[in-house]
Scaffold this active site. Structure first.
Site, PDB file in Angstrom:
ATOM      1  N   HIS A 165       4.218  -5.655 -11.505  1.00 33.11           N
ATOM      2  CA  HIS A 165       3.088  -6.372 -10.900  1.00 33.11           C
ATOM      3  C   HIS A 165       2.038  -6.773 -11.940  1.00 33.11           C
ATOM      4  O   HIS A 165       0.906  -7.077 -11.585  1.00 33.11           O
ATOM      5  CB  HIS A 165       2.444  -5.531  -9.781  1.00 33.11           C
ATOM      6  CG  HIS A 165       3.307  -5.400  -8.558  1.00 33.11           C
ATOM      7  ND1 HIS A 165       3.069  -4.479  -7.562  1.00 33.11           N
ATOM      8  CD2 HIS A 165       4.410  -6.095  -8.167  1.00 33.11           C
ATOM      9  CE1 HIS A 165       3.994  -4.604  -6.617  1.00 33.11           C
ATOM     10  NE2 HIS A 165       4.817  -5.565  -6.966  1.00 33.11           N
ATOM     11  N   GLY A 210       4.478   8.290  -5.717  1.00 34.04           N
ATOM     12  CA  GLY A 210       3.146   7.800  -5.354  1.00 34.04           C
ATOM     13  C   GLY A 210       3.088   6.355  -4.924  1.00 34.04           C
ATOM     14  O   GLY A 210       2.149   5.641  -5.268  1.00 34.04           O
TER      15      GLY A 210
HETATM   16  C1  BJW Z   1      -0.276  10.161  -3.980  1.00 30.29           C
HETATM   17  C2  BJW Z   1      -1.441  10.743  -4.476  1.00 30.29           C
HETATM   18  C3  BJW Z   1      -1.282  11.818  -5.363  1.00 30.29           C
HETATM   19  C4  BJW Z   1      -2.017   9.181  -3.147  1.00 30.29           C
HETATM   20  N1  BJW Z   1      -0.042  12.218  -5.700  1.00 30.29           N
HETATM   21  N2  BJW Z   1       0.939  10.582  -4.314  1.00 30.29           N
HETATM   22  C5  BJW Z   1       7.617  -9.246   5.556  1.00 30.29           C
HETATM   23  C6  BJW Z   1       8.591  -8.270   5.356  1.00 30.29           C
HETATM   24  C7  BJW Z   1       8.961  -7.883   4.064  1.00 30.29           C
HETATM   25  C8  BJW Z   1       8.353  -8.446   2.959  1.00 30.29           C
HETATM   26  C9  BJW Z   1       7.390  -9.413   3.180  1.00 30.29           C
HETATM   27  C10 BJW Z   1       7.033  -9.801   4.458  1.00 30.29           C
HETATM   28  N3  BJW Z   1       6.054 -10.734   4.346  1.00 30.29           N
HETATM   29  C11 BJW Z   1       5.794 -10.937   3.033  1.00 30.29           C
HETATM   30  C12 BJW Z   1       6.604 -10.132   2.314  1.00 30.29           C
HETATM   31  C13 BJW Z   1       6.644 -10.006   0.820  1.00 30.29           C
HETATM   32  C14 BJW Z   1       5.418  -9.307   0.276  1.00 30.29           C
HETATM   33  C15 BJW Z   1       5.246  -7.969   0.981  1.00 30.29           C
HETATM   34  O1  BJW Z   1       5.840  -6.963   0.625  1.00 30.29           O
HETATM   35  N4  BJW Z   1       4.383  -7.910   1.993  1.00 30.29           N
HETATM   36  C16 BJW Z   1       4.199  -6.675   2.761  1.00 30.29           C
HETATM   37  C17 BJW Z   1       2.731  -6.297   2.779  1.00 30.29           C
HETATM   38  C18 BJW Z   1       4.812  -6.879   4.116  1.00 30.29           C
HETATM   39  N5  BJW Z   1       5.681  -9.096  -1.135  1.00 30.29           N
HETATM   40  C19 BJW Z   1       5.400 -10.025  -2.035  1.00 30.29           C
HETATM   41  O2  BJW Z   1       4.815 -11.058  -1.746  1.00 30.29           O
HETATM   42  C20 BJW Z   1       5.877  -9.760  -3.433  1.00 30.29           C
HETATM   43  N6  BJW Z   1       6.647 -10.859  -3.884  1.00 30.29           N
HETATM   44  C21 BJW Z   1       7.811 -11.191  -3.315  1.00 30.29           C
HETATM   45  O3  BJW Z   1       8.302 -10.558  -2.380  1.00 30.29           O
HETATM   46  O4  BJW Z   1       8.396 -12.288  -3.910  1.00 30.29           O
HETATM   47  C22 BJW Z   1       9.659 -12.747  -3.376  1.00 30.29           C
HETATM   48  C23 BJW Z   1      10.773 -12.372  -4.302  1.00 30.29           C
HETATM   49  C24 BJW Z   1      10.957 -11.056  -4.686  1.00 30.29           C
HETATM   50  C25 BJW Z   1      12.016 -10.722  -5.521  1.00 30.29           C
HETATM   51  C26 BJW Z   1      12.879 -11.689  -5.985  1.00 30.29           C
HETATM   52  C27 BJW Z   1      12.699 -13.020  -5.614  1.00 30.29           C
HETATM   53  C28 BJW Z   1      11.642 -13.346  -4.763  1.00 30.29           C
HETATM   54  C29 BJW Z   1       4.702  -9.589  -4.393  1.00 30.29           C
HETATM   55  C30 BJW Z   1       3.932  -8.328  -4.130  1.00 30.29           C
HETATM   56  C31 BJW Z   1       2.697  -8.262  -5.032  1.00 30.29           C
HETATM   57  C32 BJW Z   1       1.864  -7.014  -4.763  1.00 30.29           C
HETATM   58  N7  BJW Z   1       0.640  -7.098  -5.486  1.00 30.29           N
HETATM   59  C33 BJW Z   1      -0.303  -5.981  -5.412  1.00 30.29           C
HETATM   60  C34 BJW Z   1      -1.662  -6.393  -6.086  1.00 30.29           C
HETATM   61  C35 BJW Z   1      -1.517  -6.868  -7.534  1.00 30.29           C
HETATM   62  C36 BJW Z   1      -1.780  -5.831  -8.556  1.00 30.29           C
HETATM   63  C37 BJW Z   1      -3.159  -5.139  -8.453  1.00 30.29           C
HETATM   64  O5  BJW Z   1      -4.155  -5.768  -8.070  1.00 30.29           O
HETATM   65  O6  BJW Z   1      -3.233  -3.944  -8.812  1.00 30.29           O
HETATM   66  O7  BJW Z   1       0.247  -4.818  -6.043  1.00 30.29           O
HETATM   67  S1  BJW Z   1      -0.633  -5.427  -3.740  1.00 30.29           S
HETATM   68  C38 BJW Z   1      -0.749  -3.729  -4.123  1.00 30.29           C
HETATM   69  O8  BJW Z   1       0.293  -2.995  -3.415  1.00 30.29           O
HETATM   70  C39 BJW Z   1      -0.443  -3.616  -5.630  1.00 30.29           C
HETATM   71  C40 BJW Z   1       0.462  -2.408  -5.647  1.00 30.29           C
HETATM   72  O9  BJW Z   1       1.234  -2.422  -6.830  1.00 30.29           O
HETATM   73  C41 BJW Z   1       1.256  -2.546  -4.383  1.00 30.29           C
HETATM   74  C42 BJW Z   1       1.897  -1.267  -3.897  1.00 30.29           C
HETATM   75  O10 BJW Z   1       0.941  -0.313  -3.555  1.00 30.29           O
HETATM   76  P1  BJW Z   1       1.224   1.234  -3.810  1.00 30.29           P
HETATM   77  O11 BJW Z   1       1.328   1.482  -5.269  1.00 30.29           O
HETATM   78  O12 BJW Z   1       2.345   1.685  -2.978  1.00 30.29           O
HETATM   79  O13 BJW Z   1      -0.176   1.896  -3.328  1.00 30.29           O
HETATM   80  P2  BJW Z   1      -0.634   2.365  -1.882  1.00 30.29           P
HETATM   81  O14 BJW Z   1      -2.114   2.477  -1.909  1.00 30.29           O
HETATM   82  O15 BJW Z   1      -0.053   1.553  -0.812  1.00 30.29           O
HETATM   83  O16 BJW Z   1       0.013   3.828  -1.727  1.00 30.29           O
HETATM   84  C43 BJW Z   1      -0.391   4.906  -2.533  1.00 30.29           C
HETATM   85  C44 BJW Z   1       0.581   6.047  -2.313  1.00 30.29           C
HETATM   86  O17 BJW Z   1       0.238   7.097  -3.186  1.00 30.29           O
HETATM   87  C45 BJW Z   1       0.546   6.619  -0.893  1.00 30.29           C
HETATM   88  O18 BJW Z   1       1.885   6.776  -0.419  1.00 30.29           O
HETATM   89  C46 BJW Z   1      -0.120   8.000  -1.062  1.00 30.29           C
HETATM   90  O19 BJW Z   1       0.384   8.988  -0.161  1.00 30.29           O
HETATM   91  C47 BJW Z   1       0.266   8.327  -2.473  1.00 30.29           C
HETATM   92  N8  BJW Z   1      -0.661   9.221  -3.182  1.00 30.29           N
HETATM   93  N9  BJW Z   1      -2.500  10.172  -3.965  1.00 30.29           N
HETATM   94  C48 BJW Z   1       1.042  11.653  -5.188  1.00 30.29           C
HETATM   95  N10 BJW Z   1      -2.326  12.509  -5.916  1.00 30.29           N
END
Ligand code: BJW
Length: 234
Positions: A108, A175
């Site tokens: 990302h 995480g």
């Molecule tokens: C702990 C802890 C501790 C806390 N110890 N654990 C419908 C269905 C399916 C997919 C889609 C859909 N509609 C659209 C889509 C696609 C879309 C998507 O997934 N949407 C969903 C919301 C439904 N995805 C996209 O658009 C992606 N692109 C794509 O699909 O392109 C098509 C394609 C793919 C592949 C090939 C060809 C074509 C792009 C996604 C971009 C995400 N960008 C972000 C922001 C940018 C970066 C930034 O600003 O930092 O990335 S969004 C945000 O979420 C960020 C993160 O990397 C990402 C994931 O979040 P993460 O890391 O999981 O954090 P949290 O907060 O959700 O969870 C934290 C976890 O930690 C929790 O579980 C806690 O329990 C745990 N935790 N403390 C251990 N101490």
């Protein structure tokens, strides 16, 4: 080819003081996703988006934010098994690298580079960026955007990730909440390729039932324990 593929998310950096996205006090509590994490949001108000990432960059570079025991444990695993460990992180911080991991893929993007839309260069960025910033590579003003992958954009290096997943023996997700694709789908792909799958998380993720093994607890506790177990097995 690495035999252990580790997907990390915001939770691994939480104990380093970096907020996750979807917690009650998370980043999305203060900002609408559409405003700060989509190309449309950037087109509508680039100043707001620059401020959002500038604040996160300043925090990342502050003395308070340091790699934690979970980042260090993954670096220890790579050092013990050279060439066998591939970290694919959704995080845009550099804490894996600061802890000593070298085989890290930022699917990302990165907070410490900007992307020039005029010349396509990725330029190191340690300070604030704004709508009037000049690209140090081509000199064009107002062409820099955060080098991050927003919703609707294709994550970086999907071909590399697929190659690593195809061949892995162990797939671990640390995480990450399992909300965001394609990362949330890696467990199914790795399972289909015959890998052992393990989730390490403070709470069960949305996709926890897809994993063979689930280890629940703070990353700074469960990740070093898991690494010890892997190294005791080899
Ligand atoms: C702990 C802890 C501790 C806390 N110890 N654990 C419908 C269905 C399916 C997919 C889609 C859909 N509609 C659209 C889509 C696609 C879309 C998507 O997934 N949407 C969903 C919301 C439904 N995805 C996209 O658009 C992606 N692109 C794509 O699909 O392109 C098509 C394609 C793919 C592949 C090939 C060809 C074509 C792009 C996604 C971009 C995400 N960008 C972000 C922001 C940018 C970066 C930034 O600003 O930092 O990335 S969004 C945000 O979420 C960020 C993160 O990397 C990402 C994931 O979040 P993460 O890391 O999981 O954090 P949290 O907060 O959700 O969870 C934290 C976890 O930690 C929790 O579980 C806690 O329990 C745990 N935790 N403390 C251990 N101490």
């Amino acid at each position: 080819m690495a035999r252990i593929v580790i997907l990390t998310g915001a939770g691994i950096s939480a104990e380093s003081g970096i907020r996750t996205f979807r917690a009650v006090d998370g980043l999305w509590e203060e900002h609408r996703v559409e405003d700060v994490a989509t190309p449309e949001g950037f087109a509508a108000d680039p100043g707001l988006v620059h401020r959002f990432y500038n604040a996160r960059r300043r925090q990342l570079l502050s003395a308070e934010v340091q790699p934690n025991a979970a980042h260090r444990a993954l670096a220890r695993l790579e050092a013990a098994l050279p060439g066998e460990v591939f970290v694919v992180t959704q995080n845009i911080d550099d804490l894996h690298e600061r802890a000593g991991s070298t085989n890290v893929h930022h699917m990302h993007g990165r907070l410490l580079t900007s992307w020039c839309r005029a010349c396509d260069a990725r330029v190191p960025t340690m300070g604030d960026v704004g709508v009037d910033s000049v690209c140090p590579q081509c000199g064009v003003r107002g062409s820099l955007r955060p080098d991050v992958v927003w919703f609707g954009e294709i994550p970086y290096g999907m071909d590399v990730i697929e190659r690593e997943l195809r061949d892995c023996r162990i797939f671990a997700a640390i995480g990450t909440s399992g909300n965001v694709y394609p990362a949330a789908g890696f467990v199914q792909f790795a399972t289909a390729m015959g890998a052992h799958t393990v989730e390490l998380n403070l709470e069960a993720s949305l996709t926890h039932s897809l994993f063979r093994e689930v280890r629940q607890g703070p990353a700074t506790v469960v990740v070093p324990e898991w690494v010890d177990d892997i190294l005791a097995d080899v």
